[in-house]
Design a protein around this motif. Structure first.
Motif, PDB file in Angstrom:
ATOM      1  N   ILE A 178      21.761  19.418 -14.024  1.00  0.00           N
ATOM      2  CA  ILE A 178      23.824  19.421 -13.296  1.00  0.00           C
ATOM      3  C   ILE A 178      24.173  21.078 -13.519  1.00  0.00           C
ATOM      4  O   ILE A 178      24.672  21.105 -14.493  1.00  0.00           O
ATOM      5  CB  ILE A 178      24.055  18.505 -14.232  1.00  0.00           C
ATOM      6  N   LYS A 179      24.534  21.104 -12.808  1.00  0.00           N
ATOM      7  CA  LYS A 179      25.158  22.514 -12.036  1.00  0.00           C
ATOM      8  C   LYS A 179      26.278  22.092 -12.699  1.00  0.00           C
ATOM      9  O   LYS A 179      27.528  21.014 -12.775  1.00  0.00           O
ATOM     10  CB  LYS A 179      24.695  22.412 -10.528  1.00  0.00           C
ATOM     11  N   GLY A 184      28.397  21.232 -16.845  1.00  0.00           N
ATOM     12  CA  GLY A 184      27.426  20.370 -16.643  1.00  0.00           C
ATOM     13  C   GLY A 184      28.012  19.214 -17.109  1.00  0.00           C
ATOM     14  O   GLY A 184      27.339  17.742 -17.197  1.00  0.00           O
ATOM     15  N   GLY A 185      28.217  18.922 -18.433  1.00  0.00           N
ATOM     16  CA  GLY A 185      28.038  18.618 -19.426  1.00  0.00           C
ATOM     17  C   GLY A 185      28.765  17.734 -18.962  1.00  0.00           C
ATOM     18  O   GLY A 185      28.977  16.536 -20.027  1.00  0.00           O
ATOM     19  N   ALA A 219      20.247   6.273 -23.598  1.00  0.00           N
ATOM     20  CA  ALA A 219      19.167   6.878 -23.469  1.00  0.00           C
ATOM     21  C   ALA A 219      18.753   8.414 -24.023  1.00  0.00           C
ATOM     22  O   ALA A 219      17.998   9.183 -24.243  1.00  0.00           O
ATOM     23  CB  ALA A 219      18.236   7.176 -22.197  1.00  0.00           C
ATOM     24  N   ARG A 220      20.530   9.228 -23.295  1.00  0.00           N
ATOM     25  CA  ARG A 220      20.830  10.525 -23.724  1.00  0.00           C
ATOM     26  C   ARG A 220      20.036  10.456 -25.620  1.00  0.00           C
ATOM     27  O   ARG A 220      19.903  10.843 -25.835  1.00  0.00           O
ATOM     28  CB  ARG A 220      21.566  11.315 -23.218  1.00  0.00           C
ATOM     29  N   GLU A 221      20.520   9.664 -26.489  1.00  0.00           N
ATOM     30  CA  GLU A 221      20.758  10.412 -27.738  1.00  0.00           C
ATOM     31  C   GLU A 221      19.494   9.555 -28.244  1.00  0.00           C
ATOM     32  O   GLU A 221      19.546  10.600 -29.086  1.00  0.00           O
ATOM     33  CB  GLU A 221      21.988   9.734 -28.462  1.00  0.00           C
ATOM     34  N   THR A 222      19.216   8.638 -28.041  1.00  0.00           N
ATOM     35  CA  THR A 222      17.510   8.844 -28.480  1.00  0.00           C
ATOM     36  C   THR A 222      16.527  10.156 -28.050  1.00  0.00           C
ATOM     37  O   THR A 222      15.652   9.692 -29.277  1.00  0.00           O
ATOM     38  CB  THR A 222      17.388   7.207 -28.347  1.00  0.00           C
ATOM     39  N   ALA A 223      17.247  10.617 -26.823  1.00  0.00           N
ATOM     40  CA  ALA A 223      15.908  11.837 -27.171  1.00  0.00           C
ATOM     41  C   ALA A 223      16.471  12.415 -27.354  1.00  0.00           C
ATOM     42  O   ALA A 223      15.914  13.367 -27.965  1.00  0.00           O
ATOM     43  CB  ALA A 223      15.912  11.799 -24.972  1.00  0.00           C
ATOM     44  N   GLY A 224      17.207  12.041 -28.105  1.00  0.00           N
ATOM     45  CA  GLY A 224      17.910  14.000 -28.788  1.00  0.00           C
ATOM     46  C   GLY A 224      18.233  15.084 -28.579  1.00  0.00           C
ATOM     47  O   GLY A 224      18.797  15.692 -28.714  1.00  0.00           O
ATOM     48  N   PHE A 225      19.399  14.908 -27.454  1.00  0.00           N
ATOM     49  CA  PHE A 225      19.851  15.995 -26.384  1.00  0.00           C
ATOM     50  C   PHE A 225      21.499  15.551 -26.836  1.00  0.00           C
ATOM     51  O   PHE A 225      22.026  14.022 -26.787  1.00  0.00           O
ATOM     52  CB  PHE A 225      19.369  15.902 -24.885  1.00  0.00           C
ATOM     53  N   ASP A 226      21.894  16.809 -26.528  1.00  0.00           N
ATOM     54  CA  ASP A 226      23.310  16.536 -26.469  1.00  0.00           C
ATOM     55  C   ASP A 226      24.028  16.478 -25.238  1.00  0.00           C
ATOM     56  O   ASP A 226      23.358  17.116 -24.601  1.00  0.00           O
ATOM     57  CB  ASP A 226      24.576  17.977 -27.223  1.00  0.00           C
ATOM     58  N   LEU A 227      24.992  16.633 -24.669  1.00  0.00           N
ATOM     59  CA  LEU A 227      25.419  16.732 -23.341  1.00  0.00           C
ATOM     60  C   LEU A 227      25.224  17.824 -22.600  1.00  0.00           C
ATOM     61  O   LEU A 227      24.809  17.677 -21.748  1.00  0.00           O
ATOM     62  CB  LEU A 227      27.076  16.182 -23.369  1.00  0.00           C
ATOM     63  N   ASP A 228      25.276  19.159 -23.464  1.00  0.00           N
ATOM     64  CA  ASP A 228      25.113  20.363 -22.620  1.00  0.00           C
ATOM     65  C   ASP A 228      23.729  20.283 -22.656  1.00  0.00           C
ATOM     66  O   ASP A 228      22.825  20.789 -21.256  1.00  0.00           O
ATOM     67  CB  ASP A 228      25.075  21.209 -23.089  1.00  0.00           C
ATOM     68  N   ASP A 229      23.114  19.865 -23.496  1.00  0.00           N
ATOM     69  CA  ASP A 229      21.403  20.289 -22.818  1.00  0.00           C
ATOM     70  C   ASP A 229      21.008  19.606 -22.381  1.00  0.00           C
ATOM     71  O   ASP A 229      19.825  19.908 -21.238  1.00  0.00           O
ATOM     72  CB  ASP A 229      20.898  20.935 -24.934  1.00  0.00           C
ATOM     73  N   ALA A 230      21.266  18.171 -22.679  1.00  0.00           N
ATOM     74  CA  ALA A 230      20.405  17.458 -20.996  1.00  0.00           C
ATOM     75  C   ALA A 230      21.335  18.151 -20.400  1.00  0.00           C
ATOM     76  O   ALA A 230      20.522  17.379 -19.118  1.00  0.00           O
ATOM     77  CB  ALA A 230      20.973  16.147 -21.724  1.00  0.00           C
ATOM     78  N   ALA A 231      22.468  18.348 -19.436  1.00  0.00           N
ATOM     79  CA  ALA A 231      22.442  19.036 -18.504  1.00  0.00           C
ATOM     80  C   ALA A 231      22.041  20.039 -17.760  1.00  0.00           C
ATOM     81  O   ALA A 231      21.480  19.542 -16.635  1.00  0.00           O
ATOM     82  CB  ALA A 231      23.888  18.965 -18.647  1.00  0.00           C
TER      83      ALA A 231
END
Length: 402
Positions: free
Chosen positions: A29-30, A37-38, A12-24
């Motif tokens: 996610i602190k 957070g990532g 879900a995250r990858e198909t939304a185009g986010f890397d871990l840090d951006d998504a966090a």
């Protein structure tokens, strides 16, 4: 409560185009003393712990997925988007692709709901023109067939301004059973889809064909795009189109649209542009665009296809007009930000959705065949807004019980 497959979280995250840090960051996610957070999100995606329901709700919002998707046993295969007819810019990014995929999922979901509604109400009928034409028959033949089917009158199209011209053409197309929507974002200015990413979409369903036009494009270009996508419907080729025609099918669809809006004999009369300097060509294109109620780029392309200007001249004047359009669009957006008043919300929404989709929803609401929540999903608005948007009487006022 079923467990969440960590592979689905990552998908879900990858198909939304986010890397871990951006998504966090988006999911709030602190960082902790030991992990960023990532890192904490990565741990969830590896199965180390279970995401809380509030976190899943945030994921559903930012990843643009329904909450139930996170409880799938495994990541689904990529949804069928039809053919991709675009030539994408170099700077096209994964984030952009995710936005386009989200748009296509939304359009397909609306189309499927409309088709199911018509089938349940025994109103589903196959439209004979969908997929009825072979490209080998030629662009001029199909242009005449479409004009006859629509009852299109070129003089009437050109009679008013460009907005009136598009409204006239759109009404003719919707009367044939095609749903014509104007969509250029996913609900906010943060999700704007530039014209370079897509100009139009055609879903060539035999019962509920949909055409979507990117309303971030110049309004002067909408009529040409509508006919381009309608050609896709006629030849039965579902897909997404871009700004730069480079494939046989895209050139064919452009030629059909051009033949309808700018008949070849008109363009051929512009033989005086042979060898003319750029300034002269630009000045003449401005005149023709105003007279023909189409965009400058459409006129330039037509003159090139008819051999009135060279490929080099076409490329040069097209680049000039694009730069001017971008400047004018930026200035218009700045004026709109400064202007506190604006058009009525419901007027704007009805214009973007089209009379056919709004009218069908209004009738089904009034008859009790469609609930406000379902109508909201079809129309892309909150259930509380559907009655004001459609003008349908509230549930229980008439028709069947909801």
């Amino acid at each position: 409560m079923p467990h969440v497959n960590p592979d689905v979280l990552r998908w879900a995250r990858e198909t939304a185009g986010f890397d871990l840090d951006d998504a966090a960051k988006r999911l709030d996610i602190k960082d902790t003393l030991s992990d960023t957070g990532g890192d904490r999100l990565a741990a969830l995606e590896k199965g180390d712990g279970e995401p809380s329901r509030p976190l899943l709700l945030k994921m559903a919002k930012h990843y643009r997925r329904p909450l139930l998707a996170f409880y799938l046993p495994a990541p689904p295969r990529r949804a069928e988007r039809g053919e991709d007819f675009r030539t994408l810019p170099v700077e096209y990014a994964r984030r952009d692709e995710a936005l386009v995929d989200a748009l296509l999922r939304d359009i397909r979901a609306r189309q499927e709901m409309v088709r199911s509604l018509l089938e349940v109400e025994d109103e589903a009928q196959n439209l004979p023109f969908v997929g009825s034409f072979d490209m080998n028959g030629g662009a001029k033949v199909l242009a005449n067939e479409i004009k006859d089917a629509l009852g299109f009158n070129l003089a009437q199209f050109r009679r008013g301004g460009r907005n009136d011209a598009f409204a006239y053409l759109r009404d003719l197309v919707e009367r044939q059973g095609v749903f014509v929507l104007l969509i250029g974002n996913l609900g906010s200015h943060h999700s704007v889809l530039d014209v370079d990413l897509f100009r139009g979409v055609a879903l060539a369903d035999a019962v509920t064909p949909f055409v979507v036009i990117n309303d971030q494009d110049s309004e002067a270009a909408w009529s040409f795009t509508l006919l381009h996508e309608l050609t896709h419907i006629w030849i039965g080729r579902t897909g997404i189109s871009g700004a730069n025609p480079s494939t046989e099918i895209e050139v064919f669809c452009n030629d059909v649209a051009g033949q309808i809006l700018m008949p070849g004999d008109e363009a051929l009369s512009e033989h005086g542009l042979h060898g003319a300097d750029t300034d002269q060509v630009i000045a003449r294109i401005r005149q023709l665009a105003d007279a023909w109620q189409v965009s400058h780029s459409a006129v330039a392309y037509k003159l090139f296809r008819e051999g009135m200007i060279s490929r080099e001249t076409w490329a040069e004047v097209s680049g000039t007009f694009r730069r001017l359009w971008l400047q004018n669009r930026a200035a218009a957006r700045e004026r709109n930000r400064e202007n506190e008043s604006g058009p009525n919300y419901y007027v704007v929404r009805r214009h973007r959705l089209g009379n056919r989709l709004v009218g069908l929803s209004a009738r089904m609401l009034a008859e009790g065949a469609l609930s406000p929540s379902a109508a909201g999903r079809i129309l892309g608005v909150r259930p509380a807004n559907v009655y004001a948007l459609t003008g349908a009487p509230p549930a229980g006022a008439s028709g069947r019980a909801a």
